[in-house]
Design a protein around this motif. Sequence first.
Motif, short mmCIF file in Angstrom:
data_model
loop_
_atom_site.label_atom_id
_atom_site.label_comp_id
_atom_site.label_asym_id
_atom_site.label_seq_id
_atom_site.Cartn_x
_atom_site.Cartn_y
_atom_site.Cartn_z
N GLN A 1 59.33 182.58 55.83
CA GLN A 1 58.64 182.36 57.09
C GLN A 1 58.02 183.66 57.61
OE1 GLN A 1 60.92 180.20 60.05
NE2 GLN A 1 62.06 179.07 58.45
N LYS A 2 58.81 184.73 57.51
CA LYS A 2 58.33 186.02 58.00
C LYS A 2 57.11 186.48 57.20
CE LYS A 2 59.95 190.68 59.06
NZ LYS A 2 61.11 191.62 59.05
N SER B 1 60.71 175.11 58.96
CA SER B 1 62.17 174.94 59.04
C SER B 1 62.80 174.75 57.67
CB SER B 1 62.51 173.75 59.94
OG SER B 1 61.91 172.55 59.44
N GLU C 1 53.98 184.52 58.12
CA GLU C 1 53.40 184.97 59.38
C GLU C 1 52.61 186.27 59.18
OE1 GLU C 1 52.18 185.07 63.18
OE2 GLU C 1 53.22 183.42 62.15
N PRO D 1 63.01 179.48 53.69
CA PRO D 1 63.94 180.58 54.03
C PRO D 1 63.31 181.47 55.11
CG PRO D 1 63.70 180.36 51.66
CD PRO D 1 62.67 179.48 52.26
N ALA D 2 64.17 182.16 55.84
CA ALA D 2 63.69 183.02 56.93
C ALA D 2 62.73 184.10 56.41
CB ALA D 2 64.88 183.66 57.64
N ALA D 3 63.04 184.65 55.23
CA ALA D 3 62.18 185.69 54.66
C ALA D 3 60.79 185.15 54.35
CB ALA D 3 62.83 186.27 53.40
#
Length: 503
Positions: free
Chosen positions: A324-325, A317, A328, A320-322
């Motif tokens: 996290q992606k 959380s 993964e 940044p979203a990037a």
Amino acid sequence: MSRSGERPATVGMSDSLADHVGALSGTLENSLDLVFAADAAGRVLFANRAARERWQMRVGGEVAALLPTEVGSSVSRLFEERQSIRLEWGDQGPTGPRHWYSCTLSPLIEGDRTLGYLSVSADVTRLKRSEERLRRSDQLMVDTQGVAHLGTWEWDVSEPTAVWSAELYRIYGLTPETYTPSYDKYLAMVHPDDRARVMEATNRVFQEHIPYSHDERIFRPDGSVRYLHTWAHPALNESGKLIRLVGVCQDITEQKQAEQQVVALNTELERRVAERTKTIEDSLKDLEAFNVMASHDLRAPLFVIQGSCELLLRDASQLPAAAQKNLERIRRSSLQMATLVNDLLTLAQVGQANLVRSRLDLADICREVVEGLRLTEPHRSVSVEIDSPLTCLADRGLIRIALGNLLGNAWKYSARRDEAKIEVGISQDKRAFFVRDNGAGFDMNDAHRLFVPFQRLHSSTDFAGTGIGLAGTQRIIERHGGRIWAEGAVNQGATFFFELPAV
């Protein structure tokens, strides 16, 4: 013709000629030979019973029309030479001579005149046929010796020379016109390395009357070497004294050359096997080194990467979203890499593992594998039918891996079916086991790629995998002395057949 004991008719005959005919009449009337007498004009003076029956002769009749050509052509020569003539003639039939006769023509002479002649023809058919059989037998022996490269010889030990067959001359590269066989000349042709052994064998025949059979080499006049196998047998007289040696000699050069080629080929094969064995041993060492490296040096960093990704993703959380992606993606890639390393290790271990064969029921192993697959995807509903028993003689650990791969593929490639179905059984001829599914199937034109490492017939985005499993399965089946093959069609499922030794 007069009866025996009576004086024959003498019409037109001189007293001298009549005396000749009279003497013949009583003596030769019942002879088995064909006998007749004729005067210088070619008229029959006398014919015994055999001649009358054979030629229908009558006294006073013309001889020329009755005689065989061979006899008639010799009569004129008889009057010229005034010497007896011997000839043979054949009684011709549709297929050749039916009977053979030996004929003697003798002149009937008075002073300086030839009054006529006497013809006596003896039946020699049996003799001629015996001669023909003997000739054919001799020719057959010559031909047989030529085919078998087999020559014969005979040596009367009281004589300085021996007698050779035509084939033996050919074997030695000699001719009867240029060579007279003798023991000393023969020894001179024997290879120096074999000469002492040949002399020893010959001495034993002479002294102990022991036959010999051995190989030897000889030099032909052209310098070429021939390999021979020679047999010699002593012939003894009633008092046990050696009087003759008889022998057989076979040219075995081609056989010896073939043996030498086999030895050379075996030597070359052994050299190649040794080189290949060294290469395999080096490869095994490299494989062992790879296993160690894969077990430690590759998997350890992967575990670190996976662990780090897990830790970071727990507090994702704050990222940044990037990021996290990307984390993964790194985690999935490391998991895929770890799977690939494990599959490679399994493939390497398949070739190294020792086979411990035992009686197995494949149905029990398949149930264990399917149970494990259901635990990994409990939400899936897959119909699995396993025939029982499915007995074979195999290594349990390796067969467990092979069935795991086959059933795992069937489970995976049938995932998109609403009613997925998997069958395990044995073919109707009881020769092959099979694993069948109703999944994605494959194009039979690509069947040759199924068992090649890293060759996948489906995209990794459609079905996960490394392309190693079937290659390892093939190695396991082949190590058991069996074979594996597949049949299928696109979107109509696939069936994998494999053979294993029966119990």
